[in-house]
Design an enzyme around this catalytic site. Structure first.
Site, PDB file in Angstrom:
ATOM      1  N   HIS A 160       2.284   5.049  11.908  1.00 46.49           N
ATOM      2  CA  HIS A 160       1.610   6.191  12.538  1.00 46.49           C
ATOM      3  C   HIS A 160       3.101   6.722  11.813  1.00 46.49           C
ATOM      4  CE1 HIS A 160      -1.601   3.965  15.063  1.00 46.49           C
ATOM      5  NE2 HIS A 160      -0.492   3.444  14.309  1.00 46.49           N
ATOM      6  N   CYS A 189       0.989  -1.313   0.191  1.00 45.01           N
ATOM      7  CA  CYS A 189       0.160   0.082  -0.070  1.00 45.01           C
ATOM      8  C   CYS A 189       1.001   1.440  -0.074  1.00 45.01           C
ATOM      9  CB  CYS A 189      -0.610  -0.052   1.873  1.00 45.01           C
ATOM     10  SG  CYS A 189      -1.985  -1.434   1.393  1.00 45.01           S
TER      11      CYS A 189
END
Lengths: 492, 492
Positions: free
Chosen positions: A122, A87
Site C-alpha cells: 500500500h 504489474c
C-alpha cells in the site's frame, strides 16, 4: 502559457509511485511546447490481460469487436513487450521510459519477495506518492488494486480518490461482490474517461489520459450488463466490458471530432496470470505467463490508433516496449526527452507514421535485478530460466499450466549463461525448440546478442532498489501458497 | 441440359478415392437444376495447415494478408472442425458429407496402421479411382502427395495427371529440391486455377473448383519468389505462397466480375503436424496436433467469402465441419441431398446468409472406428484419450511438443468412458482444465452429451472399413520411427 492537462483513471496506482514519478507527466508540464495545436494522448493500460485475449490476436471466442476494429483502423504491434512480467515495475517503466533496474522499481532479490508482495503493498497510499504530486492534474482511482475485502484496522479496504480527496473505499463505498464478481467499477472508469475528454475538449486544451483499468486482474469483475455474457466466463465478461469501454472512448473522440488529433495506444502491463487457470486470461500460443520472462509473461497486446495520422489496417513488426510510450509521446508532443538519465525506450514515430522498423538495442527481460533473457530481432536468448519454485508448484501454483519444455520451464533457477538457450521466435514463437549451440544459426546469432548484453551490463547503473521491503501482513493477506523464496536457488 | 463443370487442382487425390466417390460432384451432375444462374463454388483445402497459421487466427508474424483480407470481407468460423485428424479420411468426409466411419474411409483398427500408412498409399493411382470417373470433368494434379523421391521400380515417383493423361512425375518432370524446399508446384496450381476460372467464365457455365494444394504438407515447399521470405522459415514461405494464391484467385473472380456469384470457402484438412516441430505449422493456442482428437488436431481455419451475399467482417459461432460443405454447396446449387444415406453435415446457409447458428448434433471426433470425443455447444467430452504410443514418443515423435496435460495427453490409449473428461472450450479452449465430475456444470452438461452419443452410436451403421490394408513397402518408405501398433493398447 500552454499546458497539457493530465488525468489518471485507475485503481492500481501503487504500481508507479516510487522511482517512476510519472516522468511523462513531469517532463511535459515542465517543458514549454514549441507550438500550439498539440495532439492529445490516451494510454489504455490493461491489468494482466494477455496477448491472446483479443480477437485480433487469435482469441477463439472473438469477443473484442471494439479492439479488433481499433486494430483494423489503426496499427497492430505483434512484437511488443512489457518491461517486467509484474504489474508494478512494468507500470513504473511505462511512465519513466526506463527499465525497472534503472528507475529503482525492482528488488535486488530477484527470486525473493519481489513479485506478488510488492504488487499489492500500500505504499502508494502515502501522500508523497500521490499522482497530483507527480505531474498529473486530475486523478480518479485508487492507489492500489481492488483486492479485499480487508475489514480490520491493520488492513483496511483500499481507498478510492478523486484528485486529492478520498471519496470512499472499495467494498464499503464502491461495492464489489466477490462471490459473483459483480462490480460497477469499469463503468465508473469509462464514464470518468469520457467526462474528462468532453471537459478537456470543451476547454480546447490538449490532454493526456492514462486509463489504467484493472477488471481483468484477479479478482476479476464486471457490471451487471456484462456479467454472464461471455463464452469465456467472468474473465471474458471483464474483457468484454473493457472492450466496450475502449469503443466508447474512441466514439467519444469521434463524436467530439478530436479523433484526428488524438493518439491512442492500447496495451497491457504483463502477460495473463496463467496461475489463475481457467479463470485467468490467455497468452495465446505463448509459453507460460505473468511473473515469467517467457513470451507469455511479457509479450503484450498493442494497438495504436490515430485516424488520419496512423494509416489503418497496418501491422508493424517494430520490436516495441511499453517503455517506448514515454519517448513516443514526448516526440509527438515535440518535447525533448530528459537528458540527465538513460532512457530505454525509443520513439515509435517512424513505425507509426511510415511503418519503418527502427533498429534498436535488445529487449531486455528482467526478473528483479537479474537479466533473464534478451530479444534481438526475431531471436531470443535465455541466460537464466525459471518459472516458480518446486515448493510453490507442488502447492498448486503453476505459471505454465499444460506446458512443459524440458530444460526450459525449469522449477530451479537455472543458470544458462555458459551456453544461453536460443530460440527463433519467427518459426518458434512458442519457445519449444531450443536451437543447438552447434548450429550455424546459433553461431551466427549468439555472439551479436552476447555483445549487446555485455555493453548493456557494462554501462548499467542500477538504481537504488526500492522494492526489497516486504510487508509480512500483505504476504499473509494474499495467502500465498508455497514459498517463493525456497531453497531452489541455493541448489544452482 | 444445364451442367456444372467440376475441376480438381491438387496433388493429393489418394485422399478421396474409395468410399467418398466425390459425392458433391456426382450428386450435382446427376440432378437437373431448377434454374439457371447458379453460383460457382470454390473449395480451397490446405494440407496440414493449422488453425494458428493465419494472421486472422493469431499467427504472430501476420504473414497471410490475403487470407486476412478474405476474412475481413467475408465470414470467419472459429469453431470449425475436420471430420478426422488425418488427411485422407478428412478429405473423403468433405467430398461425401459423411463421417469416415460411415463412408468406409477408415480402418477398424483405430490404433494400428491407420494413419500415416494410409495417407500415403498409392491406391489412387488405379484407374477406377480416377476423379474423372467420379463426377469431375477436369483434373490437374496427382493421386498422391509429393513425397519422394522414389527412384526404384517398386516405389516410382508419384505421377502427375492432366485429366486422364499422365503428364509426368514429381522430381523427374516436376522438379522438387528436397534440400532447399524449392518447387514450383504452387505456382502451377495457382495458374491452373485461374486459367480454369477464366475458361469457365468465358463459357458462361457455372463451375466447382476444388483447389486442394499441399505445399504445407511435409516436405514443405515454395517457389523461388517465396523461398526465404518468411520469418517462419520454409513452412512460412509455403504459407505465404498459398496465401498469395488465394489472393490471386479472388482477384481473378473480381476481375471477371463473378465474385458476386462465387461462393469461396477456405479451410484445411486437419491440424498442423506438430511432430514436425519448428518446421511444422501452428495450431495456435490449441492442444497437440494432427493425428489427435484434441483441438489442435481437428479445429480448422475456415473462411467463407461471397461478396454481396455473405456480409463482410462477420464471425460465425456456428459449430461447423468440413462435412458441412457437401450439404452447403448442394443447398446453394438448389440440389437435394442424396436420400439413400445418412448425411452428417448440415447446410451452413443460415450461418452464411443471416449469421444464424443452427443447433446440430455433436461434432464427433473419431480416430479410426473409435469415437474419441464429442463437442456439444462449447463443451467437449473425451471418451478416450491418446496422443501416440510411448514407443513412438520415445523414438522422437511427439504430437504435443511442449505440452502435457496430466491424464489427458496420455501415451496409453486410455478409456475414459466410465467418467468422460469434460472441458469448457469457452474459457478453456486449450483443454487444460478438466471439469470435475462433481461440479454442477459437469452434471448439467454430461448427460446431454452422453444421450446424443448414445443415439449416434445406436443408429450408426459403419461402412465397410477400406483402410485396413497396409503396404509394408510404404511403411518402410516413410521410415516411421517407433511402432504405432505397440503394446500400449493391450494394457488398457
Amino acid at each position: 502559457m500552454f499546458s497539457v492537462r493530465f488525468a489518471l483513471m485507475f485503481c492500481a496506482l501503487s504500481y508507479f509511485p516510487l522511482a517512476a514519478r510519472s516522468d511523462i507527466a513531469r517532463s511535459s508540464t515542465q517543458q514549454s511546447p514549441k507550438s500550439a495545436g498539440k495532439p492529445n494522448f490516451i494510454v489504455m493500460l490493461m491489468d494482466d490481460m494477455g496477448w491472446g485475449d483479443l480477437g485480433v490476436y487469435g482469441e477463439p471466442n472473438k469477443e473484442t469487436p471494439n479492439l479488433d476494429k481499433m486494430a483494423s483502423e489503426g496499427m497492430l504491434f505483434p512484437d511488443f513487450y512489457s518491461a517486467c512480467p509484474l504489474c508494478s515495475p512494468s507500470r513504473a517503466a511505462l511512465l519513466s521510459g526506463r527499465l525497472p533496474i534503472r528507475n529503482g522499481f525492482y528488488s535486488d532479490n530477484a527470486f525473493g519477495c519481489n513479485g506478488m508482495c510488492i504488487e499489492y503493498t500500500h505504499l502508494g497510499q502515502q501522500p508523497r506518492y500521490h499522482p497530483l504530486r507527480h505531474g498529473f492534474d486530475e486523478w480518479f482511482g485508487s492507489s492500489n488494486c481492488h483486492l479485499g475485502p480487508f475489514n480490520n484496522r491493520d488492513t483496511p479496504n483500499v481507498p478510492v480518490f478523486r484528485d486529492a480527496d478520498m471519496v470512499g473505499r472499495y467494498y464499503e463505498d464502491f461495492p464489489f461482490n466477490k462471490q459473483t464478481g459483480e462490480a460497477n467499477l469499469t463503468q465508473i472508469y469509462i464514464n470518468e474517461a469520457t467526462s474528462f475528454i468532453e471537459k478537456q475538449v470543451a476547454t480546447g486544451q490538449p490532454f493526456f489520459l492514462y486509463w489504467a483499468v484493472d477488471a481483468t486482474h484477479d479478482p476479476v469483475y464486471a457490471s451487471p450488463d456484462f456479467l454472464g455474457t461471455s463464452r469465456r466466463g467472468i474473465y471474458g465478461d471483464a474483457v468484454r466490458e473493457l472492450d466496450s469501454g475502449v469503443g466508447r472512448i474512441l466514439q467519444t473522440l469521434q463524436k467530439l471530432k478530436v479523433d484526428n488529433n488524438t493518439f491512442v495506444f492500447f496495451s497491457s502491463d504483463n502477460g495473463a496470470a496463467t496461475y489463475n487457470k481457467a479463470k485467468g486470461g490467455s497468452n495465446g500460443p505463448f509459453l507460460c505467463g505473468k511473473e515469467t520472462t517467457f513470451e507469455g509473461g511479457m509479450r503484450e497486446p498493442a494497438v495504436a490508433w490515430w485516424p488520419g495520422v496512423v494509416q489503418g489496417g497496418q501491422v508493424s513488426f517494430q520490436l516495441g516496449s511499453l517503455m517506448d510510450l514515454f519517448s513516443t509521446l514526448l516526440d509527438f508532443a515535440d518535447i525533448p526527452a530528459p537528458s540527465d538519465r538513460t532512457i530505454d525506450g525509443i520513439s515509435l514515430r517512424p513505425a507509426l507514421l511510415s511503418n519503418i522498423v527502427t533498429d534498436r538495442s535488445p529487449i531486455f527481460l528482467y526478473r528483479g535485478d537479474l537479466l533473464m533473457a534478451a530479444r534481438v530481432g526475431q531471436y531470443k536468448a535465455h541466460f537464466w530460466t525459471w518459472t516458480n519454485s518446486w515448493s510453490e508448484f507442488h502447492s498448486g501454483t503453476d505459471f505454465c499450466p499444460g506446458q512443459e519444455v524440458k530444460g526450459v520451464t525449469t522449477h530451479k533457477q537455472t543458470n544458462q549463461t555458459a551456453s544461453p538457450l536460443l530460440f527463433d521466435l519467427g518459426c518458434d514463437p512458442q519457445e519449444k525448440y531450443v536451437i543447438p549451440p552447434s548450429s550455424p544459426i546459433y553461431q551466427q546469432q549468439m555472439p551479436a546478442i552476447l555483445k549487446a548484453v555485455k555493453e548493456h551490463l557494462a554501462t548499467l547503473k542500477p538504481g537504488d532498489p526500492q522494492l526489497n521491503w516486504c510487508d509480512p501482513a500483505v504476504m499473509l493477506m494474499l495467502k500465498l501458497k508455497g514459498s517463493r523464496d525456497d531453497s531452489d536457488k541455493k541448489e544452482i
